[in-house]
Design a protein around this motif. Structure first.
Motif, PDB file in Angstrom:
ATOM      1  N   TRP A 134       0.874  -1.173   0.000  1.00 55.67           N
ATOM      2  CA  TRP A 134       0.000   0.000   0.000  1.00 55.67           C
ATOM      3  C   TRP A 134       0.905   1.215   0.000  1.00 55.67           C
ATOM      4  O   TRP A 134       1.905   1.244   0.718  1.00 55.67           O
ATOM      5  N   THR A 137      -1.248   7.951  -1.869  1.00 55.11           N
ATOM      6  CA  THR A 137      -1.584   8.475  -3.200  1.00 55.11           C
ATOM      7  C   THR A 137      -0.703   9.657  -3.590  1.00 55.11           C
ATOM      8  O   THR A 137      -0.546   9.939  -4.780  1.00 55.11           O
ATOM      9  N   ARG A 153      -1.014  -1.668 -10.274  1.00 51.78           N
ATOM     10  CA  ARG A 153      -2.023  -1.087  -9.391  1.00 51.78           C
ATOM     11  C   ARG A 153      -3.273  -1.943  -9.497  1.00 51.78           C
ATOM     12  O   ARG A 153      -3.721  -2.267 -10.593  1.00 51.78           O
ATOM     13  N   SER A 157      -8.204   0.868  -3.155  1.00 54.63           N
ATOM     14  CA  SER A 157      -7.647   1.968  -2.377  1.00 54.63           C
ATOM     15  C   SER A 157      -8.252   1.918  -0.981  1.00 54.63           C
ATOM     16  O   SER A 157      -9.249   1.227  -0.749  1.00 54.63           O
ATOM     17  N   SER A 167      -4.709   8.539   2.017  1.00 60.45           N
ATOM     18  CA  SER A 167      -5.405   7.659   1.096  1.00 60.45           C
ATOM     19  C   SER A 167      -4.313   6.874   0.392  1.00 60.45           C
ATOM     20  O   SER A 167      -3.280   7.437   0.015  1.00 60.45           O
ATOM     21  N   GLU A 168      -4.515   5.554   0.247  1.00 62.21           N
ATOM     22  CA  GLU A 168      -3.473   4.712  -0.329  1.00 62.21           C
ATOM     23  C   GLU A 168      -3.992   3.873  -1.486  1.00 62.21           C
ATOM     24  O   GLU A 168      -5.165   3.492  -1.504  1.00 62.21           O
ATOM     25  N   TYR A 169      -3.074   3.593  -2.418  1.00 62.53           N
ATOM     26  CA  TYR A 169      -3.328   2.664  -3.517  1.00 62.53           C
ATOM     27  C   TYR A 169      -2.636   1.348  -3.199  1.00 62.53           C
ATOM     28  O   TYR A 169      -1.557   1.330  -2.603  1.00 62.53           O
ATOM     29  N   GLN A 170      -3.238   0.274  -3.683  1.00 63.92           N
ATOM     30  CA  GLN A 170      -2.613  -1.040  -3.547  1.00 63.92           C
ATOM     31  C   GLN A 170      -1.946  -1.436  -4.858  1.00 63.92           C
ATOM     32  O   GLN A 170      -2.498  -1.199  -5.940  1.00 63.92           O
TER      33      GLN A 170
END
Length: 184
Positions: A134, A137, A153, A157, A167-170
């Motif tokens: 993770w 962003t 990606r 999220s 806020s995070e992206y995986q």
């Protein structure tokens, strides 16, 4: 030599050493992370509230069947860290604490750390099927790095209940296919 450009703001990669982190590296890792966070508006670093694992960082990774490495310069400053934890039940590894001081960026150090972590997984957890992470962003350069390394990606999220309102992206990497390709 004439024409050579001296960049005092850059660490010389030949002078840097990658080694396993010790619990005593927690304070230096905290300074590193705080410095990276300071580069991004709204990123708040509060060690006591959000990073208690830094008090015994090597033990934290060991207890999670993982390992963390640091990049140190000749003055013993920690200029990078990179960790991986493993979950045998899901056969999934997760990258954590991937930070580089701005002095070390753009010189291949992140790739060396990634290679070290993946080699460690091959040796210690050959049954690993997936590596995931993770990432905030806001860390767009990091996103490009992960994609360059073969991570994709996922479209997932999450929003963290942290001081930075993160806020995070995986991202995911097919580690089983990677290992298969290594066997050729």
């Amino acid at each position: 030599m004439a024409g050579d450009i001296v960049r005092p703001d850059r660490a010389n990669p030949a002078d840097l050493v990658i080694r396993p982190a010790f619990n005593s590296d927690g304070d230096a890792i905290a300074v590193l992370i705080a410095g990276v966070f300071a580069e991004y508006p709204g990123c708040v670093f509060d060690r006591g509230l959000e990073f208690p694992e830094l008090d015994a960082i090597a033990d934290d990774f060991k207890q999670a069947d993982g390992r963390i490495w640091v990049v140190v310069d000749p003055a013993a400053r920690v200029l990078g860290c990179f960790g991986v934890k493993y979950d045998a039940a899901t056969r999934e590894a997760e990258l954590h604490k991937v930070y580089l001081h701005r002095e070390t960026r753009g010189q291949g150090m992140a790739q060396k750390l990634m290679a070290k972590a993946l080699a460690w997984l091959v040796e210690n957890h050959p049954d690993c099927a997936t590596v995931m992470l993770w990432t905030d962003t806001r860390f767009e350069a990091g996103h490009r790095f992960y994609e360059k390394c073969g991570f994709a990606r996922t479209g997932e999220s999450r929003i963290l209940d942290d001081l930075s309102a993160s806020s995070e992206y995986q991202f995911r990497f097919d580690f089983a296919a990677y290992q298969k390709a290594l066997s050729f």
